[in-house]
Design a protein around this motif. Sequence first.
Motif, short mmCIF file in Angstrom:
data_model
loop_
_atom_site.label_atom_id
_atom_site.label_comp_id
_atom_site.label_asym_id
_atom_site.label_seq_id
_atom_site.Cartn_x
_atom_site.Cartn_y
_atom_site.Cartn_z
N ASP A 187 50.03 37.21 43.30
CA ASP A 187 49.69 37.95 44.40
C ASP A 187 51.16 38.31 44.58
O ASP A 187 50.89 39.37 45.38
CB ASP A 187 48.73 37.39 45.30
CG ASP A 187 47.33 37.28 44.66
OD1 ASP A 187 46.93 38.21 43.88
OD2 ASP A 187 46.23 36.28 45.25
N ARG A 189 51.65 41.67 42.89
CA ARG A 189 50.96 42.76 43.39
C ARG A 189 51.94 43.36 44.82
O ARG A 189 51.57 44.94 44.54
CB ARG A 189 49.32 42.68 43.61
CG ARG A 189 48.68 41.77 42.04
CD ARG A 189 48.24 41.62 42.52
NE ARG A 189 46.66 42.23 42.39
CZ ARG A 189 46.10 41.84 43.06
NH1 ARG A 189 45.62 40.08 43.52
NH2 ARG A 189 44.89 42.80 43.63
N GLY A 206 46.61 38.65 51.94
CA GLY A 206 46.04 37.79 50.46
C GLY A 206 44.43 38.59 50.79
O GLY A 206 43.56 38.74 49.70
N LEU A 217 44.60 41.69 49.54
CA LEU A 217 44.48 41.73 47.93
C LEU A 217 43.31 41.66 47.75
O LEU A 217 42.67 42.58 46.62
CB LEU A 217 45.93 40.54 47.19
CG LEU A 217 46.86 41.64 47.70
CD1 LEU A 217 47.92 40.20 47.66
CD2 LEU A 217 47.29 42.62 46.96
N GLU A 218 42.39 40.69 48.24
CA GLU A 218 41.66 40.41 47.48
C GLU A 218 40.36 41.29 46.99
O GLU A 218 39.19 41.28 46.93
CB GLU A 218 40.59 38.80 48.31
CG GLU A 218 39.67 38.02 47.46
CD GLU A 218 38.99 37.27 48.61
OE1 GLU A 218 37.70 37.05 48.57
OE2 GLU A 218 39.58 36.49 49.03
#
Length: 259
Positions: free
Chosen positions: A28, A31, A85, A88-89
Amino acid sequence: MQPTFGLPAVNRIGMDAPWRWLAGGWSDLWRAWRPCLAYGLGLAVFSLWITWVFVASNAAFWVLALTCGFVFVAPMLAMGLYEAGRRLEHGEAPTLRAMLFLPQAVRQDVAYLGLALLTIYFLWGRIAQVVYGLSTFVLHHTVKDFVAFALGTQDGHAMLVAGSAVGGVIAFFTYTLVVVAAPMLLDSRASVFAAAATSFRAVSLNFAPMLLWAAIIAVLTLSTAATAFTALIVVFPWLGLASWRAYRELVAEPAAAPA
């Protein structure tokens, strides 16, 4: 595990879970490396500045005490990384602005948790001061003198053992309180009491893997001191993103509200 008294269900995990969270957090991080590393850079610069202030003020003891105590407040400082996070999820691209300005973080329940952690942090500072005062009658003004005392004398060794034992107990209690609670409070529906109770349940149900996760966090965080905190640029966002993954795997019911 089924929900208890209206609390979200908690999953059982294996000993491989912490390593899986680290791997996912690392993925992550790259990313969304620009905002995440910028977030870590800000914390590293602040930590270095605080260290310089204490060293310049001839208060070398506080450098060690506050470095160890950093683990108490780190979960609240990582709120922006939990948001990264979460985005991104959901297939969204996190931005530094979204990570720094969180409407979900500006509410009473988050403030209560932050106040509890700050109180524990100050309590640890006082306890560390007492342990130091009971170990020596000499005030060590420089880092060199303090390190020489801590590592080269019997009283210094006793101070490190006592400080580590007391600090370890306080740190693990704090970790148990906040490891799930901090990311869970990104959901405006979650109260601080429900979040804290869920955190305690997650640790008690998965004691061995969560103890391993605590050790990993402590080692990686405290080892950044050896690099004058520059390693925080990478380590802090890495652990923050991994901690979001830990929360999402531990708590069965999705608690993250859409942006």
